[in-house]
Scaffold this motif. Structure first.
Motif, PDB file in Angstrom:
ATOM      1  N   UNK A  86       7.087  27.884 -25.005  1.00  0.00           N
ATOM      2  CA  UNK A  86       6.363  28.336 -26.188  1.00  0.00           C
ATOM      3  C   UNK A  86       5.965  27.140 -27.034  1.00  0.00           C
ATOM      4  N   UNK A  87       4.950  27.284 -27.861  1.00  0.00           N
ATOM      5  CA  UNK A  87       4.563  26.160 -28.737  1.00  0.00           C
ATOM      6  C   UNK A  87       5.731  25.671 -29.600  1.00  0.00           C
ATOM      7  N   UNK A  88       6.610  26.568 -29.989  1.00  0.00           N
ATOM      8  CA  UNK A  88       7.749  26.157 -30.819  1.00  0.00           C
ATOM      9  C   UNK A  88       8.811  25.365 -30.041  1.00  0.00           C
ATOM     10  N   UNK A 107      16.712   7.822 -25.049  1.00  0.00           N
ATOM     11  CA  UNK A 107      15.664   7.509 -26.013  1.00  0.00           C
ATOM     12  C   UNK A 107      14.750   8.693 -26.282  1.00  0.00           C
ATOM     13  N   UNK A 108      14.827   9.707 -25.454  1.00  0.00           N
ATOM     14  CA  UNK A 108      14.059  10.920 -25.686  1.00  0.00           C
ATOM     15  C   UNK A 108      12.844  11.062 -24.795  1.00  0.00           C
ATOM     16  N   UNK A 109      12.474  12.313 -24.552  1.00  0.00           N
ATOM     17  CA  UNK A 109      11.280  12.630 -23.768  1.00  0.00           C
ATOM     18  C   UNK A 109      10.469  13.659 -24.552  1.00  0.00           C
ATOM     19  N   UNK A 110       9.194  13.379 -24.741  1.00  0.00           N
ATOM     20  CA  UNK A 110       8.344  14.270 -25.529  1.00  0.00           C
ATOM     21  C   UNK A 110       7.860  15.426 -24.672  1.00  0.00           C
ATOM     22  N   UNK A 111       8.065  16.634 -25.179  1.00  0.00           N
ATOM     23  CA  UNK A 111       7.549  17.850 -24.559  1.00  0.00           C
ATOM     24  C   UNK A 111       6.579  18.489 -25.542  1.00  0.00           C
ATOM     25  N   UNK A 112       5.352  18.681 -25.106  1.00  0.00           N
ATOM     26  CA  UNK A 112       4.330  19.294 -25.949  1.00  0.00           C
ATOM     27  C   UNK A 112       3.831  20.553 -25.266  1.00  0.00           C
ATOM     28  N   UNK A 113       3.941  21.673 -25.964  1.00  0.00           N
ATOM     29  CA  UNK A 113       3.482  22.956 -25.427  1.00  0.00           C
ATOM     30  C   UNK A 113       2.263  23.374 -26.244  1.00  0.00           C
ATOM     31  N   UNK A 114       1.121  23.305 -25.607  1.00  0.00           N
ATOM     32  CA  UNK A 114      -0.127  23.573 -26.323  1.00  0.00           C
ATOM     33  C   UNK A 114      -1.219  23.962 -25.349  1.00  0.00           C
ATOM     34  N   UNK A 115      -2.129  24.820 -25.826  1.00  0.00           N
ATOM     35  CA  UNK A 115      -3.271  25.189 -25.004  1.00  0.00           C
ATOM     36  C   UNK A 115      -4.468  24.298 -25.311  1.00  0.00           C
TER      37      UNK A 115
END
Length: 115
Positions: A86-88, A107-115
């Motif tokens: 989900x976007x959230x 260090x982290x991994x970016x997850x982006x949920x977007x259309x």
């Protein structure tokens, strides 16, 4: 010292899936509980899921039924399978490991949920 390296982040559409991996290396005598946390912009870091050395798991209510945490003790690696995103769920996801009384972070991994 223990080093944690995350991989598998990226951009995904709502409803999609991603799998995060976190490999631990260094002075690993006994790898205890491992987990995933996330931090969205403007929000505090929160627990997503944790797995003990005996593979007992616990999840945040917001991800139950959608995310699955697992580990491969032979590879000192923990995974997070994320489905029905989900976007959230957009956030930086951090790997955590508890080794001999100390907490270690990736260090982290970016997850982006977007259309």
């Amino acid at each position: 010292q223990v080093q944690l390296v995350e991989s598998g982040g990226g951009l995904v559409q709502p409803g999609g899936s991603l799998r995060l991996s976190c490999a631990a290396s260094g002075s690993i005598v006994s790898l205890g509980a491992m987990g995933w946390y996330r931090q969205a912009p403007g929000k505090q870091r929160e627990l997503v899921a944790v797995i003990t050395s005996a593979s007992t798991t616990n999840y945040a209510d917001s991800v139950k039924g959608r995310f699955t945490i697992s580990r491969d003790n032979a590879l000192n690696t923990v995974y997070l399978q994320m489905n029905s995103l989900k976007p959230e769920d957009t956030a930086v996801y951090y790997c955590n490991a508890y080794v001999l009384g100390m907490d270690y972070w990736g260090k982290g991994a970016l997850v982006t949920v977007s259309s």
